[in-house]
Design a protein around this motif. Structure first.
Motif, PDB file in Angstrom:
ATOM      1  N   ASP A 176       1.317  -1.399  -0.108  1.00 27.38           N
ATOM      2  CA  ASP A 176       0.316   0.069  -0.203  1.00 27.38           C
ATOM      3  C   ASP A 176       0.601   0.804   0.258  1.00 27.38           C
ATOM      4  O   ASP A 176       0.509   2.346  -0.950  1.00 27.38           O
ATOM      5  CB  ASP A 176      -1.024   0.273   1.040  1.00 27.38           C
ATOM      6  CG  ASP A 176      -1.698  -1.222   1.241  1.00 27.38           C
ATOM      7  OD1 ASP A 176      -2.002  -1.117  -0.019  1.00 27.38           O
ATOM      8  OD2 ASP A 176      -2.855  -0.659   2.072  1.00 27.38           O
ATOM      9  N   ASP A 177       1.775   1.523   0.991  1.00 27.78           N
ATOM     10  CA  ASP A 177       2.817   2.537   1.020  1.00 27.78           C
ATOM     11  C   ASP A 177       3.656   2.518  -0.141  1.00 27.78           C
ATOM     12  O   ASP A 177       4.134   3.627  -0.951  1.00 27.78           O
ATOM     13  CB  ASP A 177       4.437   2.474   1.674  1.00 27.78           C
ATOM     14  CG  ASP A 177       3.809   2.233   2.977  1.00 27.78           C
ATOM     15  OD1 ASP A 177       2.446   3.246   3.148  1.00 27.78           O
ATOM     16  OD2 ASP A 177       4.099   1.950   4.033  1.00 27.78           O
ATOM     17  N   TRP A 185       2.111   1.469  -3.196  1.00 27.27           N
ATOM     18  CA  TRP A 185       1.426   2.335  -3.970  1.00 27.27           C
ATOM     19  C   TRP A 185       0.747   3.009  -4.250  1.00 27.27           C
ATOM     20  O   TRP A 185       0.587   4.492  -5.302  1.00 27.27           O
ATOM     21  CB  TRP A 185      -0.004   1.425  -3.765  1.00 27.27           C
ATOM     22  CG  TRP A 185      -0.702   1.767  -5.256  1.00 27.27           C
ATOM     23  CD1 TRP A 185      -2.202   2.524  -4.373  1.00 27.27           C
ATOM     24  CD2 TRP A 185      -1.109   0.696  -6.061  1.00 27.27           C
ATOM     25  NE1 TRP A 185      -3.110   2.485  -6.039  1.00 27.27           N
ATOM     26  CE2 TRP A 185      -2.207   1.668  -7.106  1.00 27.27           C
ATOM     27  CE3 TRP A 185      -0.891  -0.089  -7.241  1.00 27.27           C
ATOM     28  CZ2 TRP A 185      -3.201   1.381  -7.798  1.00 27.27           C
ATOM     29  CZ3 TRP A 185      -1.117  -0.607  -8.134  1.00 27.27           C
ATOM     30  CH2 TRP A 185      -2.612   0.157  -8.659  1.00 27.27           C
ATOM     31  N   LYS A 186       0.112   3.741  -3.073  1.00 29.78           N
ATOM     32  CA  LYS A 186      -0.042   5.370  -3.205  1.00 29.78           C
ATOM     33  C   LYS A 186       1.330   6.557  -3.811  1.00 29.78           C
ATOM     34  O   LYS A 186       1.399   7.248  -4.413  1.00 29.78           O
ATOM     35  CB  LYS A 186       0.787   5.757  -1.593  1.00 29.78           C
ATOM     36  CG  LYS A 186      -1.192   5.178  -0.664  1.00 29.78           C
ATOM     37  CD  LYS A 186      -0.558   5.468   0.506  1.00 29.78           C
ATOM     38  CE  LYS A 186      -1.769   5.345   1.713  1.00 29.78           C
ATOM     39  NZ  LYS A 186      -1.823   4.790   2.723  1.00 29.78           N
ATOM     40  N   ARG A 187       2.972   5.653  -3.611  1.00 26.20           N
ATOM     41  CA  ARG A 187       4.339   6.755  -4.837  1.00 26.20           C
ATOM     42  C   ARG A 187       4.190   6.063  -5.518  1.00 26.20           C
ATOM     43  O   ARG A 187       3.751   7.749  -6.844  1.00 26.20           O
ATOM     44  CB  ARG A 187       5.238   6.395  -3.249  1.00 26.20           C
ATOM     45  CG  ARG A 187       6.625   7.139  -3.981  1.00 26.20           C
ATOM     46  CD  ARG A 187       7.185   6.885  -3.153  1.00 26.20           C
ATOM     47  NE  ARG A 187       9.460   7.233  -4.456  1.00 26.20           N
ATOM     48  CZ  ARG A 187       9.290   8.682  -3.934  1.00 26.20           C
ATOM     49  NH1 ARG A 187       8.250   9.538  -3.563  1.00 26.20           N
ATOM     50  NH2 ARG A 187      10.130   8.967  -4.770  1.00 26.20           N
ATOM     51  N   ILE A 189       1.828   6.195  -7.751  1.00 26.42           N
ATOM     52  CA  ILE A 189       0.225   6.781  -8.373  1.00 26.42           C
ATOM     53  C   ILE A 189       0.609   8.266  -8.569  1.00 26.42           C
ATOM     54  O   ILE A 189      -0.423   9.475  -8.890  1.00 26.42           O
ATOM     55  CB  ILE A 189      -1.301   5.875  -7.671  1.00 26.42           C
ATOM     56  CG1 ILE A 189      -1.470   6.211  -6.319  1.00 26.42           C
ATOM     57  CG2 ILE A 189      -1.372   4.751  -8.394  1.00 26.42           C
ATOM     58  CD1 ILE A 189      -2.694   6.276  -5.986  1.00 26.42           C
ATOM     59  N   ALA A 190       1.638   8.688  -7.866  1.00 29.62           N
ATOM     60  CA  ALA A 190       1.857  10.046  -7.328  1.00 29.62           C
ATOM     61  C   ALA A 190       2.942  10.305  -8.330  1.00 29.62           C
ATOM     62  O   ALA A 190       4.471  10.492  -7.609  1.00 29.62           O
ATOM     63  CB  ALA A 190       1.957  10.709  -6.304  1.00 29.62           C
ATOM     64  N   TYR A 220       0.346  13.125 -13.091  1.00 33.01           N
ATOM     65  CA  TYR A 220      -0.593  12.711 -12.158  1.00 33.01           C
ATOM     66  C   TYR A 220      -0.988  11.037 -13.324  1.00 33.01           C
ATOM     67  O   TYR A 220      -0.693  11.082 -14.432  1.00 33.01           O
ATOM     68  CB  TYR A 220      -1.762  13.509 -12.384  1.00 33.01           C
ATOM     69  CG  TYR A 220      -2.564  13.167 -13.394  1.00 33.01           C
ATOM     70  CD1 TYR A 220      -3.410  12.777 -13.607  1.00 33.01           C
ATOM     71  CD2 TYR A 220      -2.586  14.415 -14.558  1.00 33.01           C
ATOM     72  CE1 TYR A 220      -4.370  12.644 -15.388  1.00 33.01           C
ATOM     73  CE2 TYR A 220      -3.221  15.096 -15.847  1.00 33.01           C
ATOM     74  CZ  TYR A 220      -4.409  13.856 -16.197  1.00 33.01           C
ATOM     75  OH  TYR A 220      -4.786  13.630 -16.628  1.00 33.01           O
ATOM     76  N   PRO A 271      -5.094  -2.042  -6.891  1.00 30.79           N
ATOM     77  CA  PRO A 271      -4.073  -1.379  -5.334  1.00 30.79           C
ATOM     78  C   PRO A 271      -3.416  -2.075  -4.466  1.00 30.79           C
ATOM     79  O   PRO A 271      -3.483  -3.634  -4.599  1.00 30.79           O
ATOM     80  CB  PRO A 271      -5.304  -0.538  -5.069  1.00 30.79           C
ATOM     81  CG  PRO A 271      -5.899  -0.767  -6.655  1.00 30.79           C
ATOM     82  CD  PRO A 271      -6.727  -1.147  -6.692  1.00 30.79           C
ATOM     83  N   GLY A 272      -1.984  -2.119  -4.505  1.00 35.10           N
ATOM     84  CA  GLY A 272      -1.413  -3.058  -4.277  1.00 35.10           C
ATOM     85  C   GLY A 272      -0.387  -4.299  -4.732  1.00 35.10           C
ATOM     86  O   GLY A 272      -0.136  -4.847  -3.152  1.00 35.10           O
TER      87      GLY A 272
END
Length: 231
Positions: A43-44, A46-48, A50-51, A70, A108-109
């Motif tokens: 998850d961590d 993934w968050k990075r 998609i940014a 983006y 996600p993830g």
């Protein structure tokens, strides 16, 4: 605009050993793969992921900046770059845009798969597919992550020249993505046996001991059979 896909001097080096290579190539295409293992949750990462404005190298942007980058992480979503500039009123406005890739699979993830020709490949008659896969370790303390970029079709570049260049630039982006995370191993991960590596997909086979389900016939089927049987 910067369209060259050659390596920028002094790119950031990732502290962890990582698997990287032009895994396959032919006259019409190639595949580059990068794999690493870091102490972070899927998850961590993934968050990075998609940014991209936070990790993509601006040397490989069209505008010279990643402020307008983006990823809309859903099917048919865009990995895009907005051309932005300040107007006379001091406000930032969008004056153009470019699509780097198009999302075709997002879980996600786990997996983000996008299609598009990166850099100068955008002007060629090729299909490029980037699969970003993540797999947590059994103890949940680390995550193995891979970039696999497959390119095929007609291009006005020699494969033996463009493939290593793409491999170098994609490796740079891969290292920049993982820069905040601590390496999870002192050895480079292997590309073989990675369950989310899509190179060797096979049809699911029944487990040993599985029995074939018996045919079930409805009453109407039985009646039809009886009617069709001669007296």
């Amino acid at each position: 605009m910067r369209t060259a896909i050659i390596c920028a001097a002094g790119y950031l080096a990732f502290a962890s050993p990582a698997f990287a290579e032009v895994k396959a190539s032919s006259d019409t295409g190639f595949n580059v793969v990068h794999i690493a293992s870091v102490q972070a949750s899927p998850d961590d990462i993934w968050k990075r992921l998609i940014a991209p404005k936070d990790w993509w190298n601006k040397s490989h942007s069209w505008s010279g900046s990643t402020d307008g980058f983006y990823i809309d992480a859903q099917a048919n979503g865009c990995f895009c770059e907005l051309f932005q500039e300040k107007g006379a009123d001091g406000k930032v406005k969008t004056v153009g845009s470019v699509e780097h890739m198009r999302v075709i699979f997002a879980q996600p993830g786990k997996v983000l798969r996008m299609q598009g020709g990166l850099g100068p490949l955008q002007s060629e008659a090729v299909t490029g597919t980037l699969t970003v896969a993540m797999e947590p370790s059994k103890d949940g303390q680390a995550t193995k992550i891979s970039f696999s970029y497959v390119v095929g079709g007609y291009m006005r570049y020699k494969v033996n020249e463009i493939a290593p260049a793409v491999d170098t630039v994609l490796g740079d982006q891969f290292r920049r993505l993982l820069k905040p995370f601590t390496p999870a191993t002192e050895e480079a991960p292997s590309a073989d046996g990675f369950s989310l590596d899509v190179e060797n997909l096979e049809d699911a086979k029944p487990s040993e001991g599985d029995e074939k389900a018996p045919d079930v016939k409805s009453e109407s089927d039985a009646g039809d059979e009886q009617a069709a049987t001669p007296n």
